[in-house]
Design a protein around this motif. Sequence first.
Motif, PDB file in Angstrom:
ATOM      1  N   GLY A 167       6.906   8.783  -8.210  1.00  0.00           N
ATOM      2  CA  GLY A 167       7.154   8.077  -9.464  1.00  0.00           C
ATOM      3  C   GLY A 167       7.354   6.591  -9.211  1.00  0.00           C
ATOM      4  N   TRP A 168       6.972   5.759 -10.192  1.00  0.00           N
ATOM      5  CA  TRP A 168       6.995   4.310 -10.027  1.00  0.00           C
ATOM      6  C   TRP A 168       8.417   3.743  -9.953  1.00  0.00           C
ATOM      7  CZ3 TRP A 168       2.655   1.577  -9.012  1.00  0.00           C
ATOM      8  CH2 TRP A 168       1.427   2.207  -9.266  1.00  0.00           C
ATOM      9  N   THR A 169       9.404   4.491 -10.440  1.00  0.00           N
ATOM     10  CA  THR A 169      10.778   3.973 -10.454  1.00  0.00           C
ATOM     11  C   THR A 169      11.650   4.519  -9.327  1.00  0.00           C
ATOM     12  OG1 THR A 169      11.444   5.727 -12.003  1.00  0.00           O
ATOM     13  CG2 THR A 169      10.708   3.626 -12.950  1.00  0.00           C
ATOM     14  N   THR A 223       0.831  -1.211   0.000  1.00  0.00           N
ATOM     15  CA  THR A 223       0.000   0.000   0.000  1.00  0.00           C
ATOM     16  C   THR A 223       0.859   1.253   0.000  1.00  0.00           C
ATOM     17  OG1 THR A 223      -1.692  -1.202   1.248  1.00  0.00           O
ATOM     18  CG2 THR A 223      -1.864   1.194   1.212  1.00  0.00           C
ATOM     19  N   TYR A 224       1.895   1.268   0.832  1.00  0.00           N
ATOM     20  CA  TYR A 224       2.783   2.437   0.908  1.00  0.00           C
ATOM     21  C   TYR A 224       3.441   2.710  -0.443  1.00  0.00           C
ATOM     22  CZ  TYR A 224       6.572   5.503   2.372  1.00  0.00           C
ATOM     23  OH  TYR A 224       7.435   6.559   2.490  1.00  0.00           O
ATOM     24  N   ALA A 225       3.928   1.652  -1.102  1.00  0.00           N
ATOM     25  CA  ALA A 225       4.595   1.829  -2.391  1.00  0.00           C
ATOM     26  C   ALA A 225       3.644   2.400  -3.439  1.00  0.00           C
ATOM     27  CB  ALA A 225       5.174   0.496  -2.867  1.00  0.00           C
ATOM     28  N   VAL A 226       2.425   1.866  -3.475  1.00  0.00           N
ATOM     29  CA  VAL A 226       1.455   2.359  -4.463  1.00  0.00           C
ATOM     30  C   VAL A 226       1.066   3.805  -4.159  1.00  0.00           C
ATOM     31  CG1 VAL A 226      -0.871   2.066  -5.365  1.00  0.00           C
ATOM     32  CG2 VAL A 226       0.569   0.071  -4.986  1.00  0.00           C
ATOM     33  N   VAL A 227       0.823   4.102  -2.880  1.00  0.00           N
ATOM     34  CA  VAL A 227       0.439   5.454  -2.497  1.00  0.00           C
ATOM     35  C   VAL A 227       1.534   6.461  -2.854  1.00  0.00           C
ATOM     36  CG1 VAL A 227       0.103   6.937  -0.477  1.00  0.00           C
ATOM     37  CG2 VAL A 227      -1.206   4.834  -0.690  1.00  0.00           C
ATOM     38  N   VAL A 259      -6.488   0.886  -3.978  1.00  0.00           N
ATOM     39  CA  VAL A 259      -5.220   1.589  -3.769  1.00  0.00           C
ATOM     40  C   VAL A 259      -4.423   1.665  -5.073  1.00  0.00           C
ATOM     41  CG1 VAL A 259      -2.963   1.417  -2.632  1.00  0.00           C
ATOM     42  CG2 VAL A 259      -5.052   1.081  -1.318  1.00  0.00           C
ATOM     43  N   VAL A 260      -4.334   0.530  -5.778  1.00  0.00           N
ATOM     44  CA  VAL A 260      -3.600   0.516  -7.044  1.00  0.00           C
ATOM     45  C   VAL A 260      -4.280   1.412  -8.073  1.00  0.00           C
ATOM     46  CG1 VAL A 260      -2.831  -0.939  -8.966  1.00  0.00           C
ATOM     47  CG2 VAL A 260      -2.633  -1.768  -6.627  1.00  0.00           C
ATOM     48  N   GLY A 261      -5.624   1.371  -8.105  1.00  0.00           N
ATOM     49  CA  GLY A 261      -6.359   2.224  -9.033  1.00  0.00           C
ATOM     50  C   GLY A 261      -6.086   3.692  -8.808  1.00  0.00           C
ATOM     51  N   VAL A 262      -6.131   4.117  -7.547  1.00  0.00           N
ATOM     52  CA  VAL A 262      -5.854   5.523  -7.228  1.00  0.00           C
ATOM     53  C   VAL A 262      -4.408   5.870  -7.580  1.00  0.00           C
ATOM     54  CG1 VAL A 262      -5.621   7.191  -5.338  1.00  0.00           C
ATOM     55  CG2 VAL A 262      -7.625   5.714  -5.456  1.00  0.00           C
ATOM     56  N   GLY A 263      -3.469   4.950  -7.293  1.00  0.00           N
ATOM     57  CA  GLY A 263      -2.065   5.210  -7.608  1.00  0.00           C
ATOM     58  C   GLY A 263      -1.832   5.334  -9.103  1.00  0.00           C
TER      59      GLY A 263
END
Length: 464
Positions: free
Chosen positions: A227-229, A217-221, A409-413
């Motif tokens: 940024g994803w990287t 959750t923390y990573a996606v938020v 969570v993933v959708g919002v991220g």
Amino acid sequence: MRRHFISSARSSRFALFATSLGFVIICLDVTVVNVALERIRDGLAIDSTALEWVVNAYTLAFASLLLSAGALSDRFGARRIFVAGFTVFTFASVACGLSGGATMLIASRVLQGVGAALCVPSSLALLGAAFPEPHARAKAVSIWAGTAALALGAGPLVGGVLVDRFGWSAIFLINMPIGIAGIWLTVAHAPDTVRHAARRLDLAGQTLAVITLATLTYAVVESGRRGWTSAIVTTGFAVAVVTGALFIAVEARHAQPLLPLKLFRNAVVNVSAVTGLSLNFGYYGLMFAMSLFFQSARHDTPLETGLAFLPMTAVVTVANVVSGKLTARFGFRLPMAFGQSLAALGYLSLVFVHADSSALAIALPLLTVGVGVALAVPSINTAVLAHVGPSCVGIASGVLNTARQIGGVVGVGVFGSLVRPELNNLAEGLHVAAILAAVVTLSSLITIFLGLKTSGSLVADGAG
């Protein structure tokens, strides 16, 4: 005998009302805070990072503890855990409303997430106990899900009115009278579920599950902001993968695991979880993206934004009741598949929406998505209740709601990374996000047809 039947039916209705109240304020809290962020920032003089965690702290605690909460519901009884969760959530809401700084507010939001996690799996288990007859249970679940979905969609409008009239604290303090009423109704009328007190607590599994879900959750938020990287995001995903693998290894060897892996031999559980994940991926992501689109691209006020969501939420309760009747008559596969098909059509229709589009051109896709999601949600909950044994209802509900929460969570991220106010053309990001939501939704539709070979019986098979 007649008097006993009337009394029992009345208690069942009160139990439905109590569990719906709990689910309503939990879902309301997911979206209502968004419209109050500017007032919270000004009122508490906090920076943007702290403001983001006002939203994210709740999601982090909620998603991380759902599995453990489901196991606690099975072990100690659903009513006891539901009342405990409702009490924690109500107390935390008051603490949020009385917060004088960022630290207290964020800590109170974490506590709200803990209370919410305790409530959700146990509320579904309570419905199963209050409505043992399959067709009545299907209708009850449709009402439960319908009121919650309506609250989720009405959040921006309710928040806009409360903030404009009474200030940002009101969005939290309003939970206190609702919480008191819900706790009293539960204690007075809700039947308890069978307690499996002999089951040992799987502390290693619970610890690994919390770490896995929290880091994921923390990573996606954080991906939306960093940024994803970025190093911290990739590290979060890596930790989640490692601890997730360890969790599976521990559960496979534990005599009384937190998550019995045999649950996933049940096709109904698997399909319901995948469908739930895709539903929240699209719906939560869309709510977030459209809120930014309305306020940043169309320059609507928070109240106008809330009103713009009304077409999507106004028919939710009706569609949920229809879903309950369809499920009771035809099984759960039909409303599940039809709902997902409508939702996918709605997402694809958003490709034609631009900042200068008419209100009707925006309302029709949102209406289609709302009806589709409202048709599908009760069917997945009913399916899990009907095809999981009594000893695993809480944890199965925890699995389903964890999947849904991860999807949200993933959708919002993902949507947040595509639709940002600093982008030159917000509409283009919205179009990409809408296509992605449609692809995920259609993918889950395939699992429905491949995984569910029959219409979906409402008679419990005792699996799990």
